[in-house]
Write an enzyme that holds these catalytic residues in place. Structure first.
Site, mmCIF file in Angstrom:
data_model
loop_
_atom_site.group_PDB
_atom_site.id
_atom_site.type_symbol
_atom_site.label_atom_id
_atom_site.label_comp_id
_atom_site.label_asym_id
_atom_site.label_seq_id
_atom_site.Cartn_x
_atom_site.Cartn_y
_atom_site.Cartn_z
ATOM 1 N N LYS A 22 -12.055 13.601 -5.171
ATOM 2 C CA LYS A 22 -11.515 12.283 -4.799
ATOM 3 C C LYS A 22 -10.714 11.685 -5.952
ATOM 4 O O LYS A 22 -9.597 11.207 -5.762
ATOM 5 C CB LYS A 22 -12.671 11.337 -4.441
ATOM 6 C CG LYS A 22 -12.283 9.864 -4.435
ATOM 7 C CD LYS A 22 -13.413 8.953 -4.028
ATOM 8 C CE LYS A 22 -14.281 8.414 -5.136
ATOM 9 N NZ LYS A 22 -13.689 7.412 -6.022
ATOM 10 N N ASN A 23 -11.295 11.705 -7.152
ATOM 11 C CA ASN A 23 -10.665 10.989 -8.263
ATOM 12 C C ASN A 23 -9.458 11.719 -8.843
ATOM 13 O O ASN A 23 -8.755 11.164 -9.692
ATOM 14 C CB ASN A 23 -11.701 10.691 -9.363
ATOM 15 C CG ASN A 23 -12.664 9.611 -8.923
ATOM 16 O OD1 ASN A 23 -12.461 8.974 -7.884
ATOM 17 N ND2 ASN A 23 -13.720 9.399 -9.702
ATOM 18 N N ARG A 92 -10.433 0.363 -5.193
ATOM 19 C CA ARG A 92 -9.893 -0.049 -6.484
ATOM 20 C C ARG A 92 -8.787 0.875 -6.983
ATOM 21 O O ARG A 92 -7.908 0.457 -7.737
ATOM 22 C CB ARG A 92 -11.011 -0.144 -7.511
ATOM 23 C CG ARG A 92 -12.076 -1.133 -7.125
ATOM 24 C CD ARG A 92 -12.966 -1.434 -8.281
ATOM 25 N NE ARG A 92 -12.241 -2.099 -9.350
ATOM 26 C CZ ARG A 92 -12.055 -3.405 -9.446
ATOM 27 N NH1 ARG A 92 -12.535 -4.195 -8.511
ATOM 28 N NH2 ARG A 92 -11.391 -3.933 -10.444
ATOM 29 N N CYS A 116 -16.597 -7.718 -7.171
ATOM 30 C CA CYS A 116 -17.336 -7.010 -8.208
ATOM 31 C C CYS A 116 -18.388 -6.129 -7.528
ATOM 32 O O CYS A 116 -19.191 -6.608 -6.755
ATOM 33 C CB CYS A 116 -18.024 -8.029 -9.107
ATOM 34 S SG CYS A 116 -19.399 -7.388 -10.033
ATOM 35 N N ARG A 121 -14.652 -4.676 -13.827
ATOM 36 C CA ARG A 121 -13.532 -3.738 -13.713
ATOM 37 C C ARG A 121 -12.157 -4.405 -13.817
ATOM 38 O O ARG A 121 -11.338 -4.312 -12.890
ATOM 39 C CB ARG A 121 -13.646 -2.921 -12.418
ATOM 40 C CG ARG A 121 -14.966 -2.194 -12.308
ATOM 41 C CD ARG A 121 -15.064 -1.325 -11.088
ATOM 42 N NE ARG A 121 -14.358 -0.065 -11.268
ATOM 43 C CZ ARG A 121 -14.346 0.913 -10.353
ATOM 44 N NH1 ARG A 121 -14.989 0.752 -9.216
ATOM 45 N NH2 ARG A 121 -13.703 2.037 -10.574
ATOM 46 N N PRO A 122 -11.882 -5.068 -14.948
ATOM 47 C CA PRO A 122 -10.552 -5.671 -15.092
ATOM 48 C C PRO A 122 -9.472 -4.598 -15.223
ATOM 49 O O PRO A 122 -9.783 -3.426 -15.446
ATOM 50 C CB PRO A 122 -10.668 -6.472 -16.396
ATOM 51 C CG PRO A 122 -11.762 -5.822 -17.160
ATOM 52 C CD PRO A 122 -12.713 -5.238 -16.152
ATOM 53 N N VAL A 123 -8.201 -5.012 -15.100
ATOM 54 C CA VAL A 123 -7.094 -4.049 -15.230
ATOM 55 C C VAL A 123 -6.155 -4.475 -16.378
ATOM 56 O O VAL A 123 -4.976 -4.169 -16.359
ATOM 57 C CB VAL A 123 -6.314 -3.877 -13.898
ATOM 58 C CG1 VAL A 123 -7.159 -3.139 -12.877
ATOM 59 C CG2 VAL A 123 -5.846 -5.220 -13.345
ATOM 60 N N ASP A 124 -6.724 -5.176 -17.365
ATOM 61 C CA ASP A 124 -5.902 -5.678 -18.468
ATOM 62 C C ASP A 124 -5.195 -4.562 -19.242
ATOM 63 O O ASP A 124 -4.073 -4.742 -19.713
ATOM 64 C CB ASP A 124 -6.762 -6.516 -19.423
ATOM 65 C CG ASP A 124 -7.959 -5.743 -19.949
ATOM 66 O OD1 ASP A 124 -8.799 -5.308 -19.130
ATOM 67 O OD2 ASP A 124 -8.062 -5.537 -21.175
ATOM 68 N N ASP A 307 -20.652 8.505 -12.857
ATOM 69 C CA ASP A 307 -20.669 8.738 -11.408
ATOM 70 C C ASP A 307 -21.826 9.641 -10.973
ATOM 71 O O ASP A 307 -22.011 9.882 -9.770
ATOM 72 C CB ASP A 307 -19.331 9.330 -10.937
ATOM 73 C CG ASP A 307 -18.184 8.338 -11.061
ATOM 74 O OD1 ASP A 307 -18.450 7.164 -11.342
ATOM 75 O OD2 ASP A 307 -17.024 8.749 -10.874
ATOM 76 N N ILE A 329 -21.012 2.565 -19.223
ATOM 77 C CA ILE A 329 -19.629 2.365 -18.741
ATOM 78 C C ILE A 329 -19.492 1.103 -17.879
ATOM 79 O O ILE A 329 -18.576 0.317 -18.068
ATOM 80 C CB ILE A 329 -19.150 3.590 -17.914
ATOM 81 C CG1 ILE A 329 -19.321 4.892 -18.711
ATOM 82 C CG2 ILE A 329 -17.691 3.409 -17.469
ATOM 83 C CD1 ILE A 329 -18.403 5.061 -19.890
ATOM 84 N N ARG A 399 -16.382 6.798 1.743
ATOM 85 C CA ARG A 399 -15.242 6.667 0.817
ATOM 86 C C ARG A 399 -15.107 7.921 -0.030
ATOM 87 O O ARG A 399 -14.013 8.296 -0.412
ATOM 88 C CB ARG A 399 -15.489 5.493 -0.138
ATOM 89 C CG ARG A 399 -15.044 4.140 0.364
ATOM 90 C CD ARG A 399 -15.139 3.123 -0.767
ATOM 91 N NE ARG A 399 -14.472 3.638 -1.943
ATOM 92 C CZ ARG A 399 -14.907 3.505 -3.195
ATOM 93 N NH1 ARG A 399 -15.978 2.829 -3.468
ATOM 94 N NH2 ARG A 399 -14.239 4.018 -4.198
#
Ligand SMILES: CC(=O)N[C@H]1[C@@H](OP(=O)(O)OP(=O)(O)OC[C@H]2O[C@@H](n3ccc(=O)[nH]c3=O)[C@H](O)[C@@H]2O)O[C@H](CO)[C@@H](O)[C@@H]1O
Ligand SMILES: C=C(OP(=O)(O)O)C(=O)O
Length: 428
Positions: A22-23, A92, A116, A121-124, A307, A329, A399
């Site tokens: 998937k990833n 996400r 959340c 899980r910010p995307v900065d 995971d 993580i 998913r």
């Protein structure tokens, strides 16, 4: 909403074909936005996240033909750089369209990923990196509005990530392939799925050095072309089935897997008492006793993956002895603990550490899946538990797992899916 009904106590015996990762598949699908050429992909898993990504790409103009696990993508007509909240909120990984859209079309409007679940899980890091490459970015009404000055390209830049981020590395890697000049990504993620994306990009004509290391150097090119690519096997799906065998006993052979992708996981399974044998593209796990509890801390590749944390917790719940699990993580990735304890487990959480004391038996109950790997963890616990376990909200499982209940049933497990209509019929 579908549910999973499990009658615990069956040993698992047989063979499983591991699906594509998937990833790896999700960023690879996004690479179709980078080029007018055709991408012919093989070993794409049949997952809800893949279907969501295809819907997202379709509304930007990507045309896709799906035939089993093969997908052909045509990016010739990409002209609508918008990722709306309705599609982004469920996945996400949608943030992975940002870099490619900006690099190819010079603009992008992408909804901030919502809600959340396992952490904030910010995307900065994605945003800062693209700004360093010359993009103008504003956050407005829940959307990232990004653009490059008319007639300009993104500019190569030296970018040091503040922390290791998998999708952050993938987003900037894709953007850098079409930037002007050289980009160096330092403290980059080394996950095999990042390397798989990089190999596809090279096949499309990108110039990338350092694949598989924490420093990626990209010489931007003016355009990319079509390519063929096979997605790597899903190490997390493979690890999940291995944990299930470890928890309930039996002998299972995984096919279509690359054992080296699972080094850290296989070491812990051996420590738990599982007999592991492997060849170039298979792994066999045999287990004929109660597992021994194993302690571990999650970390970036090649260390133990976050995971797989929940699935190993399920295994520890019925193990001999006690274990400490440190999650480094994601700050909120112990939501399965409460549900495991409803099955009779003995798990206590203090900050980022879970203390698990193995019990001789779990007893089946109704539990709620809260996220993807939590669902897999509850499925393993349900297989090991005495009696019936009903897992609610398994849309999370869909998913990321390609027909998990069918694969488990083929190994002798008593697992069935209860669809909404059947559930209504049953309750009336
Ligand atoms: C689709 C996909 O590939 N998902 C995987 C990806 O998620 P994802 O790429 O979202 O995870 P990251 O590697 O980015 O996150 C790692 C850590 O960095 C933080 N962070 C990340 C980016 C950022 O801009 N700012 C920031 O603070 C996150 O909150 C987290 O604490 O890697 C995770 C870590 O291996 C896996 O669990 C997910 O399965
Ligand atoms: C956390 C995961 O996925 P995502 O990043 O897509 O939420 C996962 O695969 O376990």
């Amino acid at each position: 909403m579908d549910k999973l009904l499990i009658q615990g106590g069956q040993r698992l015996v047989g063979e499983v074909n591991v699906a594509g990762a998937k990833n790896a598949a999700l960023p690879i699908l996004c690479a179709s936005l980078l080029s007018a050429g055709q991408l012919d992909l093989g070993n794409v898993p049949n997952l809800q996240d893949v279907r969501t990504m295809l819907a997202l790409l379709a509304q930007m103009g990507v045309r896709a033909e799906v035939s089993g696990h093969a997908i052909s993508l045509d990016g010739r007509w990409v002209d609508k750089p918008l990722a709306p909240y309705e599609l982004v909120k469920t996945m996400r990984a949608s943030i992975l369209v940002l870099g490619p859209l900006l690099a190819r079309l010079g603009e992008a409007r992408v909804s901030l990923p919502g809600g959340c679940t396992i952490g904030a899980r910010p995307v900065d890091q994605h945003i800062k990196g693209l700004q360093a490459m010359g993009a103008q970015i504003e956050l407005e009404h829940g959307y990232i509005n990004a653009r490059i000055k008319q007639g300009m390209r993104l500019k190569g830049s030296r970018i040091m990530f503040d922390m290791i981020t998998v999708t952050g590395t993938e987003n900037l890697l894709m953007a850098a392939t079409l930037a002007e000049g050289e980009t160096v990504l330092e403290n980059a993620a080394r996950e095999p799925e990042v390397a798989d994306l990089a190999h596809l990009l090279v096949a499309m004509g990108a110039k990338i050095d350092g694949i598989g290391t924490d420093q990626l150097t990209i010489q931007g090119v003016e355009q990319l072309h079509g390519a063929r690519h096979q997605v790597i096997p899903d190490r997390i799906e493979a690890g999940t089935f291995l944990c299930a065998v470890a928890a309930v006993g039996g002998e299972v052979t995984l096919r279509q897997i690359e054992p080296h992708l699972l080094d850290a996981v296989l070491k812990k399974l051996s420590a738990a008492g599982v007999r592991i044998e492997s060849g170039s593209n298979w792994i066999r796990a045999s287990m004929h006793q109660r597992p021994t509890a194993v302690s571990f801390r999650t970390s970036e590749y090649p260390a133990f993956p976050t995971d797989m944390q929940a699935q190993f917790m399920a295994l520890n719940c019925i193990a001999v002895g006690a274990a400490q699990i440190v999650e480094t993580i994601f700050e909120n990735r112990f939501m399965h603990v409460q549900e495991l304890n409803r099955l009779g487990a003995n798990v206590m959480v203090d900050g980022s550490t879970a203390f698990v004391t193995g019990v001789a038996h779990l007893s089946g109950a109704t539990v709620m899946a809260t996220d993807l790997r939590a669902s897999a963890c509850l499925a393993i616990a349900g297989l090991a538990a005495e009696g019936e376990t009903l897992i609610e909200r398994i849309y999370h499982l869909d998913r990321g797992y390609d027909q998990m209940e069918k694969k488990l049933s083929a190994l002798g497990a008593q697992v069935s899916r209860i669809t909404e209509t059947a559930a209504v019929a049953q309750s009336t």
